[in-house]
Design an enzyme around this catalytic site. Sequence first.
Site, PDB file in Angstrom:
ATOM      1  N   ASP A 170       0.923  -1.216  -0.070  1.00 19.41           N
ATOM      2  CA  ASP A 170      -0.005  -0.074   0.089  1.00 19.41           C
ATOM      3  C   ASP A 170       0.935   1.281   0.127  1.00 19.41           C
ATOM      4  OD1 ASP A 170      -2.508   1.484   0.414  1.00 19.41           O
ATOM      5  OD2 ASP A 170      -1.629   1.887   2.423  1.00 19.41           O
ATOM      6  N   ALA A 171       1.867   1.246   0.880  1.00 19.52           N
ATOM      7  CA  ALA A 171       2.772   2.319   0.909  1.00 19.52           C
ATOM      8  C   ALA A 171       3.579   2.644  -0.367  1.00 19.52           C
ATOM      9  CB  ALA A 171       3.749   2.500   2.132  1.00 19.52           C
TER      10      ALA A 171
END
Length: 135
Positions: free
Chosen positions: A28-29
């Site tokens: 996600d990051a």
Amino acid sequence: MKFDFEEFDYDEEDVFLMPSTSLAFVGDALFSLFARVKVMNTQAKSGKFHALATKMVKASAQAKILDSLLPTLTEREENVVRRAKNAHTTSKSKNAGLADYKKATAFEALLGYLYLTKNTKRLNEVLTASLEVEL
């Protein structure tokens, strides 16, 4: 303080066995940063950057990206994706249905897996392919 990527030297099998939520956390990051850098290369004004990046990282977009990638995944990548999609979750997206949310989590887990195993060639292929999906 110096940030040393060599400090994070995981064995591929150890990464494969990590909880899919941990892989998705990293993915996600990674995808969020990727989207932000990509929109900076557009002709949009800086005020539009957030809207453009959000369009790429929302669950429905990531679900579409994963659907387009499925035929190209290796058996190992399919296993990472399957485990992440089937993982029991108590979280729920406020802006996406459960099916899209699970696919988005699976896409993020795939990115996390590729990043943590330092498979940069394949990670770049997946990220490049994500840009070709009509959102």
